[in-house]
Write a protein that holds these residues in place. Sequence first.
Motif, PDB file in Angstrom:
ATOM      1  N   ARG A  99       0.854  -1.191   0.000  1.00 48.11           N
ATOM      2  CA  ARG A  99       0.000   0.000   0.000  1.00 48.11           C
ATOM      3  C   ARG A  99       0.879   1.225   0.000  1.00 48.11           C
ATOM      4  O   ARG A  99       2.010   1.207   0.472  1.00 48.11           O
ATOM      5  CB  ARG A  99      -0.990  -0.011   1.145  1.00 48.11           C
ATOM      6  CG  ARG A  99      -0.411   0.029   2.520  1.00 48.11           C
ATOM      7  CD  ARG A  99      -1.532  -0.037   3.565  1.00 48.11           C
ATOM      8  NE  ARG A  99      -1.020  -0.337   4.863  1.00 48.11           N
ATOM      9  CZ  ARG A  99      -0.655   0.587   5.751  1.00 48.11           C
ATOM     10  NH1 ARG A  99      -0.763   1.860   5.461  1.00 48.11           N
ATOM     11  NH2 ARG A  99      -0.180   0.237   6.921  1.00 48.11           N
ATOM     12  N   LYS A 100       0.330   2.252  -0.556  1.00 46.07           N
ATOM     13  CA  LYS A 100       1.038   3.526  -0.594  1.00 46.07           C
ATOM     14  C   LYS A 100       0.924   4.200   0.762  1.00 46.07           C
ATOM     15  O   LYS A 100      -0.111   4.092   1.416  1.00 46.07           O
ATOM     16  CB  LYS A 100       0.449   4.449  -1.676  1.00 46.07           C
ATOM     17  CG  LYS A 100       0.558   3.897  -3.079  1.00 46.07           C
ATOM     18  CD  LYS A 100       1.978   3.940  -3.537  1.00 46.07           C
ATOM     19  CE  LYS A 100       2.091   3.476  -4.984  1.00 46.07           C
ATOM     20  NZ  LYS A 100       3.474   3.346  -5.383  1.00 46.07           N
ATOM     21  N   PRO A 101       1.970   4.895   1.200  1.00 49.84           N
ATOM     22  CA  PRO A 101       1.862   5.616   2.472  1.00 49.84           C
ATOM     23  C   PRO A 101       0.905   6.792   2.341  1.00 49.84           C
ATOM     24  O   PRO A 101       0.598   7.234   1.235  1.00 49.84           O
ATOM     25  CB  PRO A 101       3.292   6.093   2.735  1.00 49.84           C
ATOM     26  CG  PRO A 101       3.932   6.119   1.393  1.00 49.84           C
ATOM     27  CD  PRO A 101       3.263   5.053   0.574  1.00 49.84           C
ATOM     28  N   ALA A 102       0.421   7.267   3.474  1.00 46.84           N
ATOM     29  CA  ALA A 102      -0.474   8.428   3.459  1.00 46.84           C
ATOM     30  C   ALA A 102       0.256   9.599   2.824  1.00 46.84           C
ATOM     31  O   ALA A 102       1.430   9.825   3.091  1.00 46.84           O
ATOM     32  CB  ALA A 102      -0.901   8.777   4.882  1.00 46.84           C
ATOM     33  N   SER A 103      -0.443  10.319   1.985  1.00 50.45           N
ATOM     34  CA  SER A 103       0.197  11.454   1.321  1.00 50.45           C
ATOM     35  C   SER A 103       0.401  12.590   2.305  1.00 50.45           C
ATOM     36  O   SER A 103      -0.308  12.718   3.302  1.00 50.45           O
ATOM     37  CB  SER A 103      -0.646  11.927   0.131  1.00 50.45           C
ATOM     38  OG  SER A 103      -1.830  12.524   0.612  1.00 50.45           O
ATOM     39  N   ARG A 106      -2.693  14.746   2.864  1.00 50.29           N
ATOM     40  CA  ARG A 106      -3.698  14.188   3.776  1.00 50.29           C
ATOM     41  C   ARG A 106      -3.262  14.364   5.220  1.00 50.29           C
ATOM     42  O   ARG A 106      -4.072  14.608   6.096  1.00 50.29           O
ATOM     43  CB  ARG A 106      -3.936  12.719   3.460  1.00 50.29           C
ATOM     44  CG  ARG A 106      -4.769  12.551   2.215  1.00 50.29           C
ATOM     45  CD  ARG A 106      -5.264  11.167   1.934  1.00 50.29           C
ATOM     46  NE  ARG A 106      -5.120  10.186   2.945  1.00 50.29           N
ATOM     47  CZ  ARG A 106      -4.924   8.900   2.703  1.00 50.29           C
ATOM     48  NH1 ARG A 106      -4.816   8.479   1.476  1.00 50.29           N
ATOM     49  NH2 ARG A 106      -4.828   8.040   3.683  1.00 50.29           N
ATOM     50  N   LEU A 107      -1.968  14.233   5.482  1.00 52.39           N
ATOM     51  CA  LEU A 107      -1.481  14.426   6.841  1.00 52.39           C
ATOM     52  C   LEU A 107      -1.642  15.873   7.270  1.00 52.39           C
ATOM     53  O   LEU A 107      -1.980  16.156   8.407  1.00 52.39           O
ATOM     54  CB  LEU A 107      -0.012  14.006   6.946  1.00 52.39           C
ATOM     55  CG  LEU A 107       0.268  12.516   6.767  1.00 52.39           C
ATOM     56  CD1 LEU A 107       1.766  12.266   6.764  1.00 52.39           C
ATOM     57  CD2 LEU A 107      -0.412  11.706   7.842  1.00 52.39           C
TER      58      LEU A 107
END
Length: 123
Positions: A99-103, A106-107
């Motif tokens: 899975r891709k890390p949170a962008s 978004r953080l």
Amino acid sequence: MDEPAWADEDAGPIVRPYALTGGRTRDELGGRLDLIDLIETTGEEPTRKMDLGPEHLRIRRITADPLSVAEVAADLDLPLDVVRVLLGDLLRHGLVRRRKPASVSRLMDARLLKEVIDGLSAL
């Protein structure tokens, strides 16, 4: 008579990286695994016909908690391209997920919302 030593403790692994991948230099995903992609073990169990090596099994153990591709390579002390090939094998068999890390955006949104909530709570 003493046996000749093939390697001392500082020499590193005796098995060459290309032997771990069967001579393959690219993962089955066409090199689409980013350094920051997160890898996590799935609930699927390996079968004998999957023909997994000890490195595959070690990846499954260390990714019980998500790790980035770079962290997996560092933990195994193997070249990144070798780890990508091994991860491609595990992904193909459904033994790990990517899975891709949170962008970052978004953080930032989450932090901004927390500041708004804290500000409203202070009123």
